[in-house]
Enzyme design. Structure first.
Site, PDB file in Angstrom:
ATOM      1  N   ALA A 197       0.809  -1.236   0.000  1.00  7.51           N
ATOM      2  CA  ALA A 197       0.000   0.000   0.000  1.00  7.51           C
ATOM      3  C   ALA A 197       0.838   1.280   0.000  1.00  7.51           C
ATOM      4  O   ALA A 197       0.287   2.368   0.154  1.00  7.51           O
ATOM      5  CB  ALA A 197      -1.001   0.034   1.154  1.00  7.51           C
ATOM      6  N   ALA A 198       2.149   1.182  -0.211  1.00 11.12           N
ATOM      7  CA  ALA A 198       2.957   2.407  -0.303  1.00 11.12           C
ATOM      8  C   ALA A 198       2.523   3.223  -1.519  1.00 11.12           C
ATOM      9  O   ALA A 198       2.359   4.445  -1.437  1.00 11.12           O
ATOM     10  CB  ALA A 198       4.437   2.055  -0.402  1.00 11.12           C
ATOM     11  N   GLY A 199       2.326   2.534  -2.646  1.00  8.41           N
ATOM     12  CA  GLY A 199       1.872   3.236  -3.857  1.00  8.41           C
ATOM     13  C   GLY A 199       0.495   3.849  -3.645  1.00  8.41           C
ATOM     14  O   GLY A 199       0.222   4.964  -4.097  1.00  8.41           O
ATOM     15  N   ASP A 200      -0.371   3.129  -2.964  1.00 12.80           N
ATOM     16  CA  ASP A 200      -1.731   3.646  -2.699  1.00 12.80           C
ATOM     17  C   ASP A 200      -1.659   4.888  -1.814  1.00 12.80           C
ATOM     18  O   ASP A 200      -2.398   5.854  -2.013  1.00 12.80           O
ATOM     19  CB  ASP A 200      -2.579   2.574  -2.005  1.00 12.80           C
ATOM     20  CG  ASP A 200      -2.721   1.315  -2.846  1.00 12.80           C
ATOM     21  OD1 ASP A 200      -2.680   1.427  -4.088  1.00 12.80           O
ATOM     22  OD2 ASP A 200      -2.856   0.223  -2.268  1.00 12.80           O
TER      23      ASP A 200
HETATM   24  O1  RIB Z   1      -1.749  -2.088  -3.183  1.00 18.82           O
HETATM   25  C1  RIB Z   1      -1.879  -2.960  -2.095  1.00 18.82           C
HETATM   26  C2  RIB Z   1      -3.137  -3.750  -2.203  1.00 18.82           C
HETATM   27  O2  RIB Z   1      -3.064  -4.598  -3.313  1.00 18.82           O
HETATM   28  C3  RIB Z   1      -3.415  -4.653  -1.035  1.00 18.82           C
HETATM   29  O3  RIB Z   1      -4.102  -4.017   0.005  1.00 18.82           O
HETATM   30  C4  RIB Z   1      -4.191  -5.795  -1.669  1.00 18.82           C
HETATM   31  O4  RIB Z   1      -5.519  -5.853  -1.306  1.00 18.82           O
HETATM   32  C5  RIB Z   1      -4.029  -5.605  -3.164  1.00 18.82           C
HETATM   33  O5  RIB Z   1      -5.165  -5.129  -3.737  1.00 18.82           O
END
Ligand code: RIB
Length: 302
Positions: free
Chosen positions: A251-254
């Protein structure tokens, strides 16, 4: 209050195992710990926007199971508008099976569940959300036709459209590019999109320029510890990453994208928004899990 950011995308429950190393094909490997946390690229990006100072609505689907309830609740406690999070009867919620090794590398298998049933019509039903938003964000964990519809609608409405092309398995449909203001691949996604290896600043610049040629508005190639490369028709600019000791990069990119969007809707310029997203992402990699790792604004204020 109207949400300034709308995320159209996935919600997953992440089932996370930590082990010294990632298993090889056919191998049974003893791990060290296991935890279950809310994730999904769409939901993670919505949480990042909310925690980092933006108002946000989520458009997506969960299944009619306990995970679905938990995934929705995780967004509601952040103040995210969930009127467009649907429940699909007789279907399981999306899950992601994640293994993280001692070097903080991960590998992820996704079972889409309800995410696969997010149709263009189900987004269209909440067109009012898109109409009042300033920024619309999509990823690639929901059906392609839904992403295509949302990008085109975002462009038609004159919104700022961000596509995080993750996960990427190959080139994007040619007609999508004209609808995208910011395309944000990481190295492997930039490689999948262009067919050329991307592993340093020079190859990232070539990939960014190729994606501009195809019609994207601007490209931000995220390069992990090497930072981010912003590529526009005016040239390219490198933004070095804050140096941290990573524990888990999930989730770093998110977090980067959510932080970037939150900064944009607060009136920041692109450069400032990139640096803000990077600071948030750097903090997220020092913590375990997807949504639990995403920082709050107060943690970033010097
Ligand atoms: O970008 C990370 C996410 O990728 C995780 O939370 C997982 O659910 C996948 O969708």
């Amino acid at each position: 209050m109207h949400a300034k950011v709308v995320v159209v995308g996935s919600l997953n429950m992440d089932l996370v195992a930590r082990a010294q190393r990632l298993p090889r094909a056919g191998e049974t490997l003893a791990g060290e710990s296991f935890f279950t946390v809310p994730g999904g690229k769409g939901a993670n990006q919505a949480v990042a926007v909310a925690r980092l100072g933006g108002s946000v609505a989520m458009v997506g689907n969960v299944g009619d199971d306990a995970y679905g309830q938990q995934l929705r609740q995780a967004l509601e406690v952040e103040g995210i508008d969930c009127q467009a999070v649907g429940v699909c009867p007789g279907v399981s919620s999306g899950v992601a099976l994640i293994t993280v090794d001692a070097a903080s590398q991960n590998c992820i298998v996704i079972i889409p569940g309800g995410n696969a049933l997010l149709t263009p019509e189900s987004v269209q039903r909440f067109d009012a959300l898109l109409q009042v938003a300033e920024v619309i964000i999509c990823q690639l964990e929901v059906p392609t036709e839904t992403v295509a519809w949302t990008l085109a609608r975002g462009r038609e409405l004159g919104k700022q459209v961000i596509l995080n092309p993750a996960p990427a398995t190959g080139p994007l449909p040619a007609e999508w590019f004209a609808h995208i203001d910011y395309l944000t691949p990481n190295e492997s996604e930039a490689e999948a999109l262009t067919g050329e290896p991307v592993n340093d600043l020079e190859s990232a610049r070539r990939a960014g320029e190729r994606l501009l040629q195809l019609g994207a508005g601007k490209v931000i190639v995220t390069l992990g510890a090497q930072g981010a490369l912003f590529v526009s028709r005016d040239g390219s600019q490198h933004f070095p990453a804050p140096q941290v000791q990573p524990l888990d990069t999930t989730a770093a990119g998110d977090t980067f994208i959510g932080g970037f969007a939150a900064a944009l809707v607060q009136g920041k310029g692109e450069g400032e928004a990139i640096v803000f997203g990077q600071r948030a992402a750097a903090l997220s990699v020092t913590r375990a899990g997807a949504q639990p790792s995403i920082p709050y604004l107060a943690e970033l204020t010097p």
